[in-house]
Design a protein around this motif. Structure first.
Motif, PDB file in Angstrom:
ATOM      1  N   ALA A 332       7.388  -3.062  10.176  1.00  0.00           N
ATOM      2  CA  ALA A 332       6.865  -3.089   8.807  1.00  0.00           C
ATOM      3  C   ALA A 332       6.130  -4.393   8.524  1.00  0.00           C
ATOM      4  O   ALA A 332       5.062  -4.400   7.900  1.00  0.00           O
ATOM      5  N   GLN A 333       6.682  -5.500   8.993  1.00  0.00           N
ATOM      6  CA  GLN A 333       6.042  -6.788   8.731  1.00  0.00           C
ATOM      7  C   GLN A 333       4.678  -6.888   9.409  1.00  0.00           C
ATOM      8  O   GLN A 333       3.694  -7.313   8.800  1.00  0.00           O
ATOM      9  N   GLY A 336       2.183  -4.167   7.962  1.00  0.00           N
ATOM     10  CA  GLY A 336       1.821  -4.532   6.595  1.00  0.00           C
ATOM     11  C   GLY A 336       0.797  -5.642   6.578  1.00  0.00           C
ATOM     12  O   GLY A 336      -0.170  -5.616   5.803  1.00  0.00           O
ATOM     13  N   SER A 337       0.972  -6.618   7.475  1.00  0.00           N
ATOM     14  CA  SER A 337       0.015  -7.719   7.563  1.00  0.00           C
ATOM     15  C   SER A 337      -1.328  -7.240   8.098  1.00  0.00           C
ATOM     16  O   SER A 337      -2.390  -7.628   7.589  1.00  0.00           O
ATOM     17  N   GLU A 362       1.869  -6.583   1.309  1.00  0.00           N
ATOM     18  CA  GLU A 362       2.217  -6.357   2.706  1.00  0.00           C
ATOM     19  C   GLU A 362       3.515  -5.563   2.827  1.00  0.00           C
ATOM     20  O   GLU A 362       3.635  -4.691   3.704  1.00  0.00           O
ATOM     21  N   ARG A 363       4.495  -5.839   1.964  1.00  0.00           N
ATOM     22  CA  ARG A 363       5.737  -5.063   2.007  1.00  0.00           C
ATOM     23  C   ARG A 363       5.475  -3.596   1.696  1.00  0.00           C
ATOM     24  O   ARG A 363       6.012  -2.700   2.366  1.00  0.00           O
ATOM     25  N   TYR A 364       4.649  -3.359   0.704  1.00  0.00           N
ATOM     26  CA  TYR A 364       4.320  -1.979   0.331  1.00  0.00           C
ATOM     27  C   TYR A 364       3.624  -1.251   1.477  1.00  0.00           C
ATOM     28  O   TYR A 364       3.966  -0.110   1.814  1.00  0.00           O
ATOM     29  N   LEU A 365       2.670  -1.899   2.124  1.00  0.00           N
ATOM     30  CA  LEU A 365       1.951  -1.270   3.228  1.00  0.00           C
ATOM     31  C   LEU A 365       2.865  -1.057   4.434  1.00  0.00           C
ATOM     32  O   LEU A 365       2.818  -0.010   5.085  1.00  0.00           O
ATOM     33  N   GLY A 366       3.674  -2.063   4.740  1.00  0.00           N
ATOM     34  CA  GLY A 366       4.581  -1.933   5.874  1.00  0.00           C
ATOM     35  C   GLY A 366       5.593  -0.817   5.683  1.00  0.00           C
ATOM     36  O   GLY A 366       5.872  -0.051   6.624  1.00  0.00           O
ATOM     37  N   GLU A 367       6.137  -0.689   4.491  1.00  0.00           N
ATOM     38  CA  GLU A 367       7.082   0.395   4.215  1.00  0.00           C
ATOM     39  C   GLU A 367       6.393   1.754   4.300  1.00  0.00           C
ATOM     40  O   GLU A 367       6.994   2.741   4.730  1.00  0.00           O
ATOM     41  N   SER A 368       5.146   1.806   3.906  1.00  0.00           N
ATOM     42  CA  SER A 368       4.414   3.069   3.996  1.00  0.00           C
ATOM     43  C   SER A 368       4.287   3.517   5.452  1.00  0.00           C
ATOM     44  O   SER A 368       4.376   4.710   5.755  1.00  0.00           O
TER      45      SER A 368
END
Length: 766
Positions: A332-333, A336-337, A362-368
């Motif tokens: 995720a990290q 997300g980055s 980045e957290r939102y994208l990584g979780e997605s």
């Protein structure tokens, strides 16, 4: 040619050969033109000899009489006998000879000149006719693409002050869309089959289907074989986006990988090249960790992979990283980055006082990614997001960090970035003119731009809120929500929201009538360009080079190296439900990703950086900044995960020193981690390097405190940094160093470790 003497020609000959100024024959010409006698009449001279009339040019006489009728007055009464003409000094025979020479030259010049002029005239006429045809065709296409009601009047925002404040008429420099027989535009035509969801035959996905912000006000998508119930226009005046359903992917992952391998093998055969051998297990393990997790593997992870036997060990490792719980947070990290870099650039949100909440984004994208959200659903959330990026706000929505950073006054950055990221096309040059290389012309650019005109970013001190409001052009009403744009010839034109290749949506700028971004999100994710752009960008991530040299500049001017493979993979990706993890899995398990980075003379035709990649070997490249940071953090840690998850603030501070926003129309970012002095200084004596090479931390501490022999310690350090053991020459040189410094063995090992981490091989993904 006749040998008749003509004073006008004689005078010109005198001027040419004897440098004499010709006499003024104006009065004589007028007298001849208005004389009642025939132009060929012979007049007696003073000695009784016969001389021809002064001028014999009946063709020119008729022409001049038609355009200049005789005038009353003294000029019309001038007689030939009253005109004093000085005879040439040369003899008559000499003049006759000169006239003959001049006549021949003139005949040659006139005949050649007339031929050249005729050819030029024909070419120019053909060019003008073809230009008119092309212009008429272009206008016809624009008229057909804009079946909207013409606004009552169009006022130019460039010239606000007009005489008597009159509205611009159709005959002025502001053309209006053509009149339509019906004020309501037609229903939106299908662009691409709708996403009906995949049948996931790969590893199980245990995460929730969708954890992103909910968006409940979307246009419906329905299969066109389903009868739509008629609804009153007052209840929902917006048309539906009707699309064919995407067939579920019938292939399993192994079949897709086989098709990739077969397509590349066929290309190698056609080009007459041979691929290199496979990478070692250690090299491939390092490569997989860098591409999927953004860091090099630990020595334990390398040894564990190399110790396994069986043809499915590669598949097990890829599945473990993509779907296992052990690497979930790291996955995720990193992704997300990576997605944030693509969407908003490396510099946005890195500096103090920035209004972009990069950590939350980045957290939102990584979780997605880790929860298996489909990429088309993620794209729709990003394009339609509204709310605040402040976590304490009641309408907090991290997805707004994408558009909120791009909604300038005219939303030009949002338009350009949407085309680049989601469609793989450049569009910013079309803002001012029809660029020959851009996928969209100037009108299409502003039609896309019109989708963003209802959206605004309300800036706070260190945050912003994206809101949708009614939009109206300057001096007009929201019912006619067109945008102005100026052509490069100075003509001010108007454009309505319309996606390329689709009919326009309702022209109203009122939110209660139509939310334009809802329609844009549906059109983008149902476009063939969306799947192709995503596959091309992901291929570049895994192989170093995309199917096109620039992944955000696809088009006819930049054809793909493997068009059939790109088309096939794009269709499979869409049919999988736009599953990013499956797309990663296909590429990581392909034969091309297994190849060594070593080259051979048989691969001369493989030229990846000039647009002709054949992927006969793995293309080495420098680590990304995020990969370098995470790798140094990993070797500096004394413990295993979750300590591998770096603090976002520290990571952003380190990465931010290498990225700088350029402030141009494209929103581009300059990145200094590409062999610059800043990179060299940071690698040699920066704080992160100092942390990674301390005697009391990380890999070096474990080696010094171990019971391994000096040779085994060197092997461990090489494996940790380069995923290989030292060769004979390296082992001999390092052995001499350790022998000479036996009394300071820890310091000697520290120097060797520092040299390995600063080597070019460590910095390369190979």
């Amino acid at each position: 040619m006749t040998d008749r003497k003509e004073p006008l020609i004689d005078s010109l000959l005198d001027e040419l050969f004897q440098q004499k100024s010709p006499p003024d024959l104006t009065a004589r010409i007028l007298a001849q033109l208005h004389s009642p006698t025939d132009s060929a009449q012979v007049t007696p001279s003073q000695n009784g000899a016969a001389h021809p009339a002064p001028i014999s040019a009946p063709i020119y006489t008729a022409a001049l009489q038609a355009t200049h009728p005789p005038v009353d007055g003294p000029a019309s009464e001038i007689k030939a006998s009253e005109i004093d003409i000085t005879e040439p000094v040369a003899s008559r025979s000499e003049l006759a000879r000169r006239r003959t020479i001049w006549a021949r030259r003139r005949q040659w010049i006139i005949s050649g000149g007339m031929s050249i002029a005729l050819m030029a005239l024909v070419a120019f006429g053909a060019w003008v006719i073809r230009g008119n045809q092309l212009e008429q065709e272009r206008l016809a296409r624009e008229d057909a693409a804009n079946p909207l009601v013409t606004p009552a009047h169009v006022e130019s925002p460039i010239n606000d002050k007009k005489a008597n404040d009159d509205p611009v008429k159709p005959s002025q420099n502001v053309p209006s869309p053509p009149l339509a027989s019906n004020s309501q535009p037609p229903a939106v035509a299908p662009l691409m089959p709708a996403n009906t969801g995949p049948v996931n035959t790969g590893p199980a996905n245990t995460g929730p289907a969708n954890t992103g912000p909910a968006n409940t006000d979307k246009p419906q998508i329905a299969a066109n074989n389903t009868t739509q119930p008629s609804q009153p226009e007052a209840a929902d005046p917006r048309p539906q986006i009707i699309a064919e359903p995407i067939p579920t992917l019938a292939k399993n992952d192994a079949q897709v990988v086989t098709e990739i391998n077969d397509a590349l093998a066929a290309a190698w055969k056609d080009a007459g090249v041979k691929p290199t051998g496979d990478a070692t297990p250690e090299e491939w393990c390092r490569r997989v960790y860098l591409r999927l997790l953004g860091r090099i593997p630990s020595v334990e992870e390398i040894k564990h992979f190399a110790s396994q036997r069986g043809r499915d060990r590669d598949e097990k490792l890829v599945n473990e990283i993509l779907y296992g719980e052990q690497h979930r947070d790291e996955l995720a990290q990193y992704w997300g980055s990576r997605l944030a870099n693509t969407l908003i650039g490396r510099a946005a949100g890195m500096s103090d006082g920035s209004d972009v909440n990069r950590a939350a984004f980045e957290r939102y994208l990584g979780e997605s990614v880790t929860t298996g959200k489909s990429y088309d659903a993620l794209a729709r959330e990003l394009l339609t997001a509204a709310g605040s990026n402040q976590p304490s706000a009641a309408d907090y929505n991290p997805a707004v960090n994408f558009l909120g950073s791009l909604l300038d006054q005219d939303a030009t950055l949002a338009t350009a970035k949407t085309c680049q990221v989601f469609l793989g096309r450049q569009a910013q040059c079309s803002q001012c003119h029809n660029h020959p290389w851009d996928a969209f012309d100037q009108r299409q650019y502003w039609q896309l731009n019109a989708f963003f005109r209802q959206s605004h970013a309300e800036k706070g001190k260190e945050s912003f809120r994206v809101v949708d409001k009614d939009y109206a052009p300057p001096g007009d009403k929201p019912e006619e929500g067109f945008v102005y744009f100026e052509r490069n010839n100075g003509v001010v034109d108007v454009a309505y929201p319309q996606f390329p290749g689709a009919p326009p949506i309702p022209p109203s700028g009122r939110i209660s009538d139509v939310n334009r971004r809802d329609y844009l999100a549906q059109y983008v994710t149902h476009s063939d360009m969306f799947a192709e752009a995503t596959v091309n960008r992901m291929w570049q991530h895994f192989f170093g080079v995309g199917f096109t040299p620039l992944v955000d500049d696809m088009g006819k001017h930049n054809p793909p190296s493997h068009p059939e493979l790109l088309s096939q993979l794009s269709g499979d990706f869409a049919a999988s439900g736009f599953d990013l993890k499956r797309l990663m899995r296909w590429m990581a398990l392909s034969d091309a990703f297994q190849l060594s980075s070593q080259t051979s003379p048989d691969q001369v035709a493989d030229q990846p950086y000039v647009g002709r990649p054949l992927f006969t070997h793995y293309y080495s490249r420098q680590m990304e900044a995020e990969q370098l940071y995470q790798s140094l953090e990993m070797v500096a840690q004394s413990r295993r995960a979750p300590a591998l998850i770096a603090d976002p603030a520290a990571r952003h501070q380190w990465l931010g020193q290498f990225a700088r926003e350029m402030g141009d129309d494209e929103g581009s970012v300059e990145h200094a981690l590409e062999g610059s002095y800043a990179q060299s200084l940071e690698m040699m004596n920066g704080r992160l390097m100092e942390k990674a090479t301390r005697l009391d931390s990380g890999v070096l501490k474990s080696v010094i405190n171990s019971n391994m022999s000096p040779s085994e310690k060197i092997d461990h350090l090489f494996l940790a940094a380069l995923a290989r053991k030292p060769n004979g020459r390296e082992r001999k040189a390092i052995g001499q160093i350790l022998t000479a410094r036996q009394d300071e063995m820890p310091a000697a090992l520290q120097d060797v470790w520092w040299a390995l981490l600063n080597s070019n091989e460590f910095l390369l993904d190979h």
